[in-house]
Motif scaffolding. Structure first.
Motif, PDB file in Angstrom:
ATOM      1  N   SER A   1     -11.847  10.320  -1.376  1.00 20.03           N
ATOM      2  CA  SER A   1     -11.277   9.868  -0.099  1.00 20.03           C
ATOM      3  C   SER A   1     -10.851  11.024   0.793  1.00 20.03           C
ATOM      4  O   SER A   1     -10.714  10.857   2.009  1.00 20.03           O
ATOM      5  N   THR A   2     -10.653  12.229   0.233  1.00 22.04           N
ATOM      6  CA  THR A   2     -10.241  13.361   1.064  1.00 22.04           C
ATOM      7  C   THR A   2     -11.396  13.902   1.898  1.00 22.04           C
ATOM      8  O   THR A   2     -11.186  14.778   2.740  1.00 22.04           O
ATOM      9  N   GLY A   3     -12.604  13.394   1.686  1.00 24.89           N
ATOM     10  CA  GLY A   3     -13.730  13.782   2.522  1.00 24.89           C
ATOM     11  C   GLY A   3     -13.791  13.027   3.832  1.00 24.89           C
ATOM     12  O   GLY A   3     -14.605  13.338   4.714  1.00 24.89           O
TER      13      GLY A   3
ATOM     14  N   PRO B   1      -9.553  11.552   9.361  1.00 27.62           N
ATOM     15  CA  PRO B   1      -8.570  10.650   9.965  1.00 27.62           C
ATOM     16  C   PRO B   1      -8.902  10.402  11.430  1.00 27.62           C
ATOM     17  O   PRO B   1      -9.608  11.197  12.077  1.00 27.62           O
ATOM     18  N   SER B   2      -8.403   9.310  11.940  1.00 31.77           N
ATOM     19  CA  SER B   2      -8.636   9.006  13.347  1.00 31.77           C
ATOM     20  C   SER B   2      -8.049  10.103  14.225  1.00 31.77           C
ATOM     21  O   SER B   2      -6.995  10.677  13.922  1.00 31.77           O
TER      22      SER B   2
ATOM     23  N   ASP C   1      -3.660  12.124   0.187  1.00 28.67           N
ATOM     24  CA  ASP C   1      -3.862  11.229   1.334  1.00 28.67           C
ATOM     25  C   ASP C   1      -3.892   9.763   0.928  1.00 28.67           C
ATOM     26  O   ASP C   1      -3.872   8.893   1.788  1.00 28.67           O
ATOM     27  N   GLY C   2      -3.985   9.487  -0.374  1.00 30.20           N
ATOM     28  CA  GLY C   2      -4.241   8.100  -0.768  1.00 30.20           C
ATOM     29  C   GLY C   2      -3.444   7.651  -1.963  1.00 30.20           C
ATOM     30  O   GLY C   2      -2.593   8.374  -2.488  1.00 30.20           O
ATOM     31  N   GLU C   3      -3.746   6.440  -2.408  1.00 31.05           N
ATOM     32  CA  GLU C   3      -3.066   5.870  -3.557  1.00 31.05           C
ATOM     33  C   GLU C   3      -3.862   6.148  -4.823  1.00 31.05           C
ATOM     34  O   GLU C   3      -5.074   6.378  -4.766  1.00 31.05           O
TER      35      GLU C   3
ATOM     36  N   ALA D   1      -1.885   5.735   5.724  1.00 27.57           N
ATOM     37  CA  ALA D   1      -2.542   4.499   5.288  1.00 27.57           C
ATOM     38  C   ALA D   1      -1.923   3.948   4.009  1.00 27.57           C
ATOM     39  O   ALA D   1      -1.850   2.735   3.820  1.00 27.57           O
ATOM     40  N   HIS D   2      -1.508   4.842   3.116  1.00 30.01           N
ATOM     41  CA  HIS D   2      -0.964   4.394   1.828  1.00 30.01           C
ATOM     42  C   HIS D   2       0.465   4.900   1.645  1.00 30.01           C
ATOM     43  O   HIS D   2       0.881   5.210   0.531  1.00 30.01           O
ATOM     44  N   LEU D   3       1.211   4.949   2.723  1.00 29.23           N
ATOM     45  CA  LEU D   3       2.567   5.472   2.675  1.00 29.23           C
ATOM     46  C   LEU D   3       3.478   4.610   1.811  1.00 29.23           C
ATOM     47  O   LEU D   3       4.342   5.117   1.094  1.00 29.23           O
TER      48      LEU D   3
END
Length: 767
Positions: A586-588, A591-592, A690-692, A730-732
């Protein structure tokens, strides 16, 4: 066959289940009579449709080659239990036996039907019985070898749990033994100690689980403040019985006290009331200084009595509750442990007669200080003075086997500051062995209604391998089963891929001002051990030596020094940091409103932070991680603690590539093991992600999040701070659940990194 049953048979069509069942079963002489007897009972209790469904279930069993034993067990169940559970439930159980037979064999099917009456008697609910049958059938589909051992132990298993606990336990067994037939048999036959331990925690069986809500309400009602309760599972290897303890503001209670079942409720109530009194009246933590374990035990004893006395002033009923547990007699042998218990009783019960020197001295010491009960220092004075008398009489004291008496009292170690390096060795060992988890500013809430278990630190077991890649196995927390699955995830060390240092320079070049801000912030922070500065003009504690000297000089007519206080101040920085870099697939993504990928943002943030800390001489290590299932959690060393941030490190960072998944818990456990030996006052793991959490072998989205939460809290038990620098919102919510809301620092742009770091440093410097 009775006349009514015969007429029923004559009036049914040739192809009906009734006719077919009689025709097929009737061909077997040994089965004909038992079947007809069961059929007659069912015909009297069931309507036409229910009778047909029962016959269909019998035919299905016969066609599945269930064998005579299973058929006879099914008919006996029908005759004896149909009035209690009804014909359709009987048919459902026969169908469960049929499915079990197809997957696990005729013996398993027969065992299911034979054990059904026992299961019904224990569970007490026909619907729960059907659920039990379905759980067994589902297990047979995946683990046929486990079914017969499971059914053999039906009574032993169900007597310790309820149907939901049984479901959780079976599911945990399936996950824990999925690849090993011998392990399956050991688990479900209860030969595996882990299965027994897990069974004791599933469903009913533990007083804490049953009493938790009541205890929380009780403590709140007594002292007017919400109570934070946590349970722990007593170690089977412990040399002393379990006692409650205090960790920050937490009341930590064993799942069960070592006492009869009938006494558990009263002990838990007394324990919660006692710890609540400490939280209300023990307003300071004692400094260990040169005290030895026996003196600490005596200080604890005095403090227990002091806070109970204060609590009983406004809540007099508590005195009677607590006093009922003081049962030691005056004629017990005068060992140190017995004397401590007799002193405790003598202080709590004025009518207790005991003329031993220790009891008399203890009563006298407290009587002299009766007008100072609000001052915790009287407990310190009591312990020091009485401890000297114990020492002069050469009484032996083994703190490893000592258990505070009476049973409801806590172990007392939560009332103390951690000892300094110059404390007696046995005192340091005493506190090290009883390390407490730190209280989180925002501890994760329990969403499944079950108590949190004791949080054990991550376990490291090196693995020998010719290629050297697998380096350790770690446990994994299964929140559904409320169990720690030992040696579950394998961490492999993967060599870092080298990239171009200039590429990393391209990513960080636009943020030169950020680097300068980071250097200033880190250099100005005082993160170290608070030193005691004596002879200060102001402070919270009086410097007794300076005060005495000042008084003497004034009486001699001299001008005394008015610097009469002790103040604590952090004089130096002492911090080791390990950055844990998420490089999953997902780190690839981009972000908007960003031209860079998440990984590029991570690398820029890590490079800026690493260079800033390296420039001022701080210890920092950098690891990247990704996973490909629980047997392949990949860790790469991008920078070690003793390396400078040079072009080699920059090349390793630049070579990082996105891929695979995010098994965060295993990575945090490994990082904890790596940073634990660092000799720094504060040790920090900074997870940049960046993610869960996710992985290819996990379908439950909450499973890895709860495991990561468990790993974070285990690290904090070891004194390691863990924070999350979140590069995506997104996954805060998941990140806050894992790390605690106060430990997550969102960084939406690289130029906001100094702000996040400032908050992190402030948190470390003020704890």
């Amino acid at each position: 066959m009775s006349g009514a049953a015969h007429l029923t048979l004559l009036s049914t069509p040739e192809d009906s289940p009734v006719t077919l069942a009689h025709r097929i079963i009737g061909q077997r002489e040994a089965l004909r009579v038992p079947f007809r007897e069961a059929f007659e009972v069912v015909s009297r209790r069931a309507d036409t449709d229910e009778r047909d469904r029962w016959c269909s279930a019998v035919l299905a069993m016969a066609n599945a080659n269930a064998g005579p034993t299973a058929l006879l067990a099914g008919w006996q169940l029908s005759r004896e239990q149909i009035s209690r559970i009804g014909p359709d439930r009987i048919s459902a159980l026969l169908n469960s036996a049929t499915d079990t037979c197809k997957r696990a064999g005729a013996k398993a099917a027969a065992s299911l039907l034979r054990e059904a009456p026992l299961a019904l008697r224990i569970l007490g609910d026909p619907e729960a019985l059907l659920a039990w049958g379905r759980i067994v059938t589902d297990l047979a589909e995946e683990m046929p070898a486990a079914v017969l051992p499971l059914l053999t132990e039906t009574g032993r298993i169900l007597s310790q749990t309820d149907i939901e606990g049984f479901r959780i336990w079976v599911e945990a067994g399936r996950r824990a033994t999925e690849r090993d037939r011998l392990s399956q048999i050991a688990f479900f036959s209860l030969e595996d100690p882990g299965a027994l331990r897990l069974l004791s925690r599933s469903g009913r069986g533990q007083p804490f689980d049953r009493l938790e809500k009541r205890l929380s309400t009780y403590a709140t009602a007594l002292y007017g403040r919400p109570a934070a309760l946590r349970s722990f599972e007593p170690s089977i290897d412990a040399t002393a019985p379990s006692r409650a303890n205090i960790a920050g503001g937490l009341m930590r209670l064993p799942l069960r006290f070592p006492a009869p079942e009938d006494d558990q409720d009263r002990i838990f109530l007394a324990a919660v009331a006692h710890i609540g009194a400490h939280l209300e009246f023990s307003r300071i933590r004692f400094e260990v200084g040169k005290l030895r374990p026996l003196q600490i035990a005596l200080v604890n004893l005095a403090e227990d009595h002091r806070v109970e006395t204060l609590a009983a002033r406004s809540l007099p009923g508590l005195a009677g509750l607590w006093r009922s547990f003081h049962t030691i007699a005056a004629d017990t042998p005068a060992t140190t442990d017995n004397l401590l218990a007799r002193i405790a009783r003598a202080l709590a019960d004025p009518g207790f007669e005991d003329d031993d020197w220790a009891v008399s001295k203890a009563r006298a010491l407290f009587a002299e200080r009766a007008d100072r009960l609000e001052d915790p220092q009287i407990s310190r004075e009591f312990g020091s003075l009485l401890g000297n008398d114990f020492g002069q009489r050469r009484l032996q004291f083994n703190w490893k086997t000592y258990a505070v008496e009476p049973i409801y009292r806590d172990d007392g170690l939560g009332l103390w500051e951690l000892p300094e390096d110059d404390a007696p060795p046995e005192t340091i060992e005493m506190f090290t062995d009883a390390a407490r988890p730190e209280e989180s500013d925002n501890p994760p809430e329990r969403e499944d209604g079950r108590p949190d278990p004791d949080l054990e630190p991550a376990e490291l077991r090196p693995i020998s391998s010719e290629d050297g890649l697998p380096i350790a196995r770690y446990p994994e927390w299964d929140y559904r089963a409320n169990d720690l699955r030992h040696e579950w995830a394998c961490v492999c060390e993967t060599p870092a891929t080298l990239g171009s240092p200039s590429e990393l320079g391209r990513l960080t070049e636009p943020f030169a001002s950020v680097h300068e801000k980071l250097v200033r912030q880190i250099r100005s922070a005082r993160i170290g051990r608070a030193e005691r500065l004596k002879r200060q003009p102001d402070g919270d504690v009086l410097d007794l030596e300076a005060a005495i000297e000042h008084t003497v000089k004034r009486r001699l007519g001299e001008l005394g020094d008015d610097r009469l206080f002790v103040r604590r101040k952090r004089q130096a920085r002492d911090l080791s940091t390990l950055v844990l870099l998420d490089v999953s697939q997902s780190t690839g993504d981009r972000p908007s409103l960003s031209t860079a990928t998440v990984l590029e943002l991570e690398l820029a943030a890590t490079a800026l932070l690493g260079r800033a800390m390296d420039d001022i001489g701080d210890c920092i290590a950098i690891r990247s991680f990704a996973s490909n299932g629980r047997d392949d959690v990949r860790i790469s060393c991008l920078k070690d603690f003793d390396e400078r941030f040079d072009d080699t490190v920059a090349a390793r960072l630049a070579g990082a590539r996105s891929g695979l998944s995010t098994r965060l818990g295993a990575a945090i456990r490994h990082a904890t093991v790596e940073i634990a030996p660092e000799r720094a006052y504060r040790r920090l793991i900074a997870v940049i992600t960046d993610g869960e959490p996710s992985d290819i072998d996990v379908t439950d989205s909450d499973y890895l999040a709860y495991d990561a939460q468990h790993a974070v809290r285990a690290a904090r038990r070891l004194g390691v701070d863990v924070v999350c620098i979140a590069l995506s919102t997104a996954h805060l919510a998941t990140a806050k659940r894992v790390f605690g809301a106060g430990h997550v620092f969102p960084v939406s742009r690289i130029d906001t990194l100094p702000t996040a770091l400032s908050a992190i440093i402030f948190r470390l410097a003020t704890r």
